[in-house]
Design a protein around this motif. Structure first.
Motif, PDB file in Angstrom:
ATOM      1  N   ASP A 153      -8.403   8.627   7.111  1.00  0.00           N
ATOM      2  CA  ASP A 153      -8.043   8.253   5.748  1.00  0.00           C
ATOM      3  C   ASP A 153      -6.656   7.624   5.734  1.00  0.00           C
ATOM      4  O   ASP A 153      -5.881   7.784   6.669  1.00  0.00           O
ATOM      5  CB  ASP A 153      -8.040   9.499   4.862  1.00  0.00           C
ATOM      6  N   THR A 207      -3.750   7.759   2.709  1.00  0.00           N
ATOM      7  CA  THR A 207      -3.563   8.404   1.415  1.00  0.00           C
ATOM      8  C   THR A 207      -2.125   8.324   0.924  1.00  0.00           C
ATOM      9  O   THR A 207      -1.198   8.097   1.693  1.00  0.00           O
ATOM     10  CB  THR A 207      -3.938   9.898   1.484  1.00  0.00           C
ATOM     11  N   SER A 208      -1.976   8.564  -0.364  1.00  0.00           N
ATOM     12  CA  SER A 208      -0.667   8.745  -0.989  1.00  0.00           C
ATOM     13  C   SER A 208      -0.370  10.239  -0.970  1.00  0.00           C
ATOM     14  O   SER A 208      -1.067  11.004  -1.622  1.00  0.00           O
ATOM     15  CB  SER A 208      -0.690   8.263  -2.442  1.00  0.00           C
ATOM     16  N   LEU A 265       1.164   3.895   2.186  1.00  0.00           N
ATOM     17  CA  LEU A 265       0.310   5.061   2.412  1.00  0.00           C
ATOM     18  C   LEU A 265       0.634   5.727   3.745  1.00  0.00           C
ATOM     19  O   LEU A 265       1.327   5.171   4.581  1.00  0.00           O
ATOM     20  CB  LEU A 265      -1.164   4.635   2.422  1.00  0.00           C
ATOM     21  N   TRP A 280       0.827  -1.212   0.000  1.00  0.00           N
ATOM     22  CA  TRP A 280       0.000   0.000   0.000  1.00  0.00           C
ATOM     23  C   TRP A 280       0.860   1.261   0.000  1.00  0.00           C
ATOM     24  O   TRP A 280       0.586   2.192  -0.739  1.00  0.00           O
ATOM     25  CB  TRP A 280      -0.923   0.039   1.199  1.00  0.00           C
ATOM     26  N   ALA A 306      -3.163  17.038   5.984  1.00  0.00           N
ATOM     27  CA  ALA A 306      -2.623  16.615   4.679  1.00  0.00           C
ATOM     28  C   ALA A 306      -1.314  17.356   4.430  1.00  0.00           C
ATOM     29  O   ALA A 306      -1.077  18.425   4.996  1.00  0.00           O
ATOM     30  CB  ALA A 306      -3.612  16.929   3.553  1.00  0.00           C
TER      31      ALA A 306
END
Length: 132
Positions: free
Chosen positions: A31, A33-34, A14, A12, A80
């Protein structure tokens, strides 16, 4: 809480995020995420005590296209990464961290050997990268 989110085959790559009103939890998964479309492993975080900016540090895997280490700035609410501040191209290092002194910033990493010990250690002065 941020962490390296993966499966048992490391496929994954991530960054996972969960939130809580209390450091002891309970946490709510947000979440995985990449970051900015990149793979992420060996995730770490750093907050500059002078500027208050926070950064994610991570490598982008073991593939031929990977082997980079990223220093990416978090957004203001730490939910993020918003931009790559610096990319260490093809360094093939892992476990990145930053040490901050009153006058300097140092990135510390070890050579990528998985769980096998190694004696290779890398550090770089980051003064210009973090714009002291």
């Amino acid at each position: 809480m941020w962490w390296h989110a993966d499966d048992d085959k490391y496929s994954w790559l991530l960054q996972g995020l969960a939130t809580s009103d209390n450091i002891a939890g309970p946490y709510t998964f947000v979440d995985a995420t990449s970051p900015l479309g990149n793979w992420s492993q060996d995730f770490g975080a750093f907050t500059d005590y002078k500027s208050g900016n926070s950064y994610a540090l991570y490598s982008n895997g073991d593939s031929v296209e990977g082997r980079d280490v990223y220093l990416s700035k978090f957004n203001s609410n730490l939910t993020a990464v918003e931009e790559v501040t610096y990319r260490f191209p093809k360094y093939d290092f892992e476990a990145p961290t930053i040490l901050q002194t009153e006058n300097s910033y140092y990135a510390l990493m070890s050579h990528k050997t998985g769980y096998r010990p190694n004696s290779i250690f890398f550090s770089i002065l980051l003064g210009d990268v973090l714009r002291i």
